[in-house]
Design a protein around this motif. Structure first.
Motif, PDB file in Angstrom:
ATOM      1  N   GLU A  75      51.240  43.757  45.456  1.00  0.00           N
ATOM      2  CA  GLU A  75      50.226  43.382  44.701  1.00  0.00           C
ATOM      3  C   GLU A  75      50.207  44.271  43.346  1.00  0.00           C
ATOM      4  OE1 GLU A  75      46.650  41.764  46.562  1.00  0.00           O
ATOM      5  OE2 GLU A  75      47.423  42.791  48.298  1.00  0.00           O
ATOM      6  N   GLY A  77      48.737  43.785  40.679  1.00  0.00           N
ATOM      7  CA  GLY A  77      47.783  43.726  39.872  1.00  0.00           C
ATOM      8  C   GLY A  77      46.415  44.734  40.280  1.00  0.00           C
ATOM      9  N   LYS A  78      46.390  44.851  41.618  1.00  0.00           N
ATOM     10  CA  LYS A  78      45.504  45.847  42.167  1.00  0.00           C
ATOM     11  C   LYS A  78      46.072  47.471  41.716  1.00  0.00           C
ATOM     12  CE  LYS A  78      43.965  43.435  46.662  1.00  0.00           C
ATOM     13  NZ  LYS A  78      43.963  43.890  47.851  1.00  0.00           N
ATOM     14  N   SER A  81      44.479  47.602  38.162  1.00  0.00           N
ATOM     15  CA  SER A  81      43.101  47.581  38.045  1.00  0.00           C
ATOM     16  C   SER A  81      42.325  49.012  38.610  1.00  0.00           C
ATOM     17  CB  SER A  81      42.459  46.275  38.543  1.00  0.00           C
ATOM     18  OG  SER A  81      43.103  46.239  39.999  1.00  0.00           O
ATOM     19  N   THR A  82      42.971  49.043  39.826  1.00  0.00           N
ATOM     20  CA  THR A  82      42.628  50.341  40.569  1.00  0.00           C
ATOM     21  C   THR A  82      42.836  51.409  39.700  1.00  0.00           C
ATOM     22  OG1 THR A  82      42.921  49.525  42.537  1.00  0.00           O
ATOM     23  CG2 THR A  82      42.705  51.676  42.509  1.00  0.00           C
ATOM     24  N   ILE A  85      40.213  51.417  36.260  1.00  0.00           N
ATOM     25  CA  ILE A  85      38.896  51.788  36.840  1.00  0.00           C
ATOM     26  C   ILE A  85      38.572  53.092  37.253  1.00  0.00           C
ATOM     27  CG2 ILE A  85      37.172  51.191  38.690  1.00  0.00           C
ATOM     28  CD1 ILE A  85      38.161  48.170  38.490  1.00  0.00           C
ATOM     29  N   LYS A 218      42.978  41.964  36.097  1.00  0.00           N
ATOM     30  CA  LYS A 218      41.910  41.160  37.070  1.00  0.00           C
ATOM     31  C   LYS A 218      41.248  42.720  37.390  1.00  0.00           C
ATOM     32  CE  LYS A 218      41.179  38.629  41.115  1.00  0.00           C
ATOM     33  NZ  LYS A 218      41.829  37.779  42.252  1.00  0.00           N
ATOM     34  N   PHE A 219      39.652  42.808  37.311  1.00  0.00           N
ATOM     35  CA  PHE A 219      39.040  44.008  37.805  1.00  0.00           C
ATOM     36  C   PHE A 219      38.752  43.870  39.112  1.00  0.00           C
ATOM     37  CE2 PHE A 219      38.479  44.290  33.030  1.00  0.00           C
ATOM     38  CZ  PHE A 219      38.500  45.408  32.945  1.00  0.00           C
ATOM     39  N   GLU A 220      39.623  44.594  39.812  1.00  0.00           N
ATOM     40  CA  GLU A 220      39.515  44.762  41.460  1.00  0.00           C
ATOM     41  C   GLU A 220      39.989  46.197  41.831  1.00  0.00           C
ATOM     42  OE1 GLU A 220      41.424  42.261  45.246  1.00  0.00           O
ATOM     43  OE2 GLU A 220      42.515  42.099  42.983  1.00  0.00           O
ATOM     44  N   PHE A 221      38.973  46.728  42.420  1.00  0.00           N
ATOM     45  CA  PHE A 221      39.124  48.281  42.923  1.00  0.00           C
ATOM     46  C   PHE A 221      39.561  48.060  44.279  1.00  0.00           C
ATOM     47  CE2 PHE A 221      37.704  52.479  43.988  1.00  0.00           C
ATOM     48  CZ  PHE A 221      38.438  53.121  43.193  1.00  0.00           C
ATOM     49  N   ASP A 222      40.803  48.614  44.706  1.00  0.00           N
ATOM     50  CA  ASP A 222      40.853  48.967  46.192  1.00  0.00           C
ATOM     51  C   ASP A 222      40.742  50.275  46.496  1.00  0.00           C
ATOM     52  OD1 ASP A 222      42.445  49.148  48.376  1.00  0.00           O
ATOM     53  OD2 ASP A 222      43.504  47.463  47.979  1.00  0.00           O
TER      54      ASP A 222
END
Length: 484
Positions: A75, A77-78, A81-82, A85, A218-222
């Motif tokens: 992934e 994208g994660k 974005s992670t 952020i 894609k704003f997604e924080f894992d």
């Protein structure tokens, strides 16, 4: 060979992004040294030393972690974005604290004008927020866009430097009309602040150009991914801080022990060693994603060995060119004779930076095996050498101590990394060939610098002779590369 072709192609494009801005910066040195005396030039040096420390601290190794996890995570994208952020949150916290305690921190760092530190905060904040967007351009093979934005940055910086440090004084002297606001700004602030303002505006222009790309993420924080990335990146951050110490602490110590004038002279001559830094930076921009992306290839280790060999050959050749024409470069780039006092450090700094470049090549073993803690250990060892050698030897031999400390620190890191890498990720590097070119380059430099300095006929003969050695030994491979 296709992967190597891609590597060389990307490195050339990234090289423009790395070399041209730094090359322009080198030519700006003459503008700075002709405008500022050695003491004021030392203020400029202090500013960028602290900028280097803050950059290493605020990015906390996330750029290298980004490349590593982007290459192995499904992934993607994660990862993007992670990374972004995490840097956004930490940078905004720094920004707020630094501005709230601006006066106190400025005094602590020795800034005589708190506005200097405030400009530093603005610049570093903007530079940190574009780390992930820039890394994304590199990892997705968009070197042209990367290079264009970098060139716009240096273009803005250069125009503002030339305008305020050359054109405005020229206009005032020759009674050319200027808006009253510009005249008041120029007269009411110290000259060195114009360099800092130019840097802030250049960083702002880069941020504005890259800011739209942020909304494509894609704003997604894992949180789980972040913890793994932080575990990987934290040793790199510590190593980066230690590395900045290796490269910059000498200037701060020289200012404290010998005074700002001696530090300014040393820092100006140190700039001539930037020729090797340019080469290393251009190489690194192309090499880091290349090494990660080719790690799973069958002939990866063979490729790494070949890359190091040619890196050393070109590096030794560039080093020789700078040393045999050192007085010519000094006249062009430094201008004022008061800065020539420290030219004897240049051959040492060039060799130190070449050792650093070799170390960067060798460091791929701990990045690929996720053992980045070793990079931290090596950099700390180098930092300890730098601190102790400078403190002990500067009072005895002056600024030459700082040059030798840099060489010993980077040389030690290079040797230690090689032996550890041999154990954890063995690569059959062509050590005899690498040593051959290094030794001959150093011998030619010593003869030119000590016996034939300023005799350019000998400089040309020396360069042609070394080039002949390269061609004689590598002609088959050179023909093969050119053919392909």
């Amino acid at each position: 060979m296709s992967s190597l072709k891609r590597f060389f192609k990307d490195t050339i494009i990234y090289g423009i992004a790395a070399v041209l801005p730094r090359a322009i910066n080198i030519f700006l040195v003459k503008l700075h040294t002709s405008t500022l005396d050695a003491e004021k030039y030392a203020v400029n040096t202090d500013y960028y030393v602290y900028a280097a420390y803050l950059n290493a601290l605020l990015t906390f190794g996330m750029e290298t972690a980004f490349f590593r996890f982007f290459s192995k995570e499904k992934e993607k994208g994660k990862v993007v974005s992670t990374s972004f952020i995490s840097l956004l949150i930490s940078t905004l916290i720094f920004f707020c604290i630094a501005l709230f305690f601006n006066n106190e921190i400025a005094v602590f760092f020795g800034f005589k004008n708190p506005l200097f530190f405030k400009l530093l905060v603005y610049t570093i904040t903007l530079d940190t927020l574009v780390v992930v967007p820039f890394a994304y351009l590199r990892v997705t093979n968009k070197p042209l866009k990367f290079t264009t934005i970098k060139l716009i940055n240096i273009g803005v910086f250069t125009i503002l430097n030339v305008f305020f440090l050359w054109f405005v004084p020229y206009a005032l002297k020759n009674e050319i009309y200027l808006p009253e606001s510009i005249v008041n700004y120029y007269n009411n602030y110290p000259k060195v602040i114009h360099i800092f303002v130019a840097g802030t505006v250049a960083s702002l222009s880069t941020f504005l150009l890259l800011f739209p790309a942020v909304f494509k993420f894609k704003f997604e924080f894992d949180i789980s991914l972040f913890k793994r990335m932080l575990k990987y990146s934290f040793p790199i951050m510590v190593g980066s801080l230690a590395f900045v110490t290796n490269e910059n602490l000498d200037k701060l110590l020289l200012g404290d022990i010998l005074g700002e004038k001696q530090m300014g002279i040393y820092a100006a001559c140190y700039k001539l060693g930037v020729f090797m830094t340019l080469y290393i930076m251009a190489f690194r921009l192309g090499a880091e994603p290349f090494f990660f992306n080719n790690a799973d290839k069958k002939n990866a280790k063979e490729t790494y060995s070949k890359v190091l060999t040619w890196f050393t050959i070109f590096g030794a050749f560039f080093m020789l060119i700078v040393v045999v024409f050192i007085d010519l470069f000094a006249q062009i780039l430094l201008g004022k004779p008061e800065y020539f006092e420290a030219l004897s450090i240049v051959p040492i700094i060039l060799l130190a930076n070449l050792f650093l470049g070799i170390y960067n090549n060798l460091s791929i073993w701990y990045k690929l095996t996720d053992k980045t803690k070793y990079g931290m250990y090596f950099s700390i060892i180098g930092a300890i050498i730098t601190i102790i050698f400078n403190l002990v030897m500067i009072p005895k031999i002056g600024f030459m101590a700082s040059a030798w400390a840099t060489l010993i620190a980077f040389g030690t890191m290079m040797i230690i990394s090689y032996f550890f890498g041999k154990k954890h990720y063995p690569v059959n590097y062509k050590l005899k060939k690498i040593a051959y070119y290094l030794v001959f380059s150093i011998i030619f430099e010593w003869i030119s610098f000590t016996l034939f300095r300023g005799q350019y006929w000998f400089s040309i003969v020396t360069i042609l002779l070394f080039f002949g050695l390269i061609y004689y030994n590598e002609k088959d491979e050179i023909k093969q590369i050119l053919k392909r």
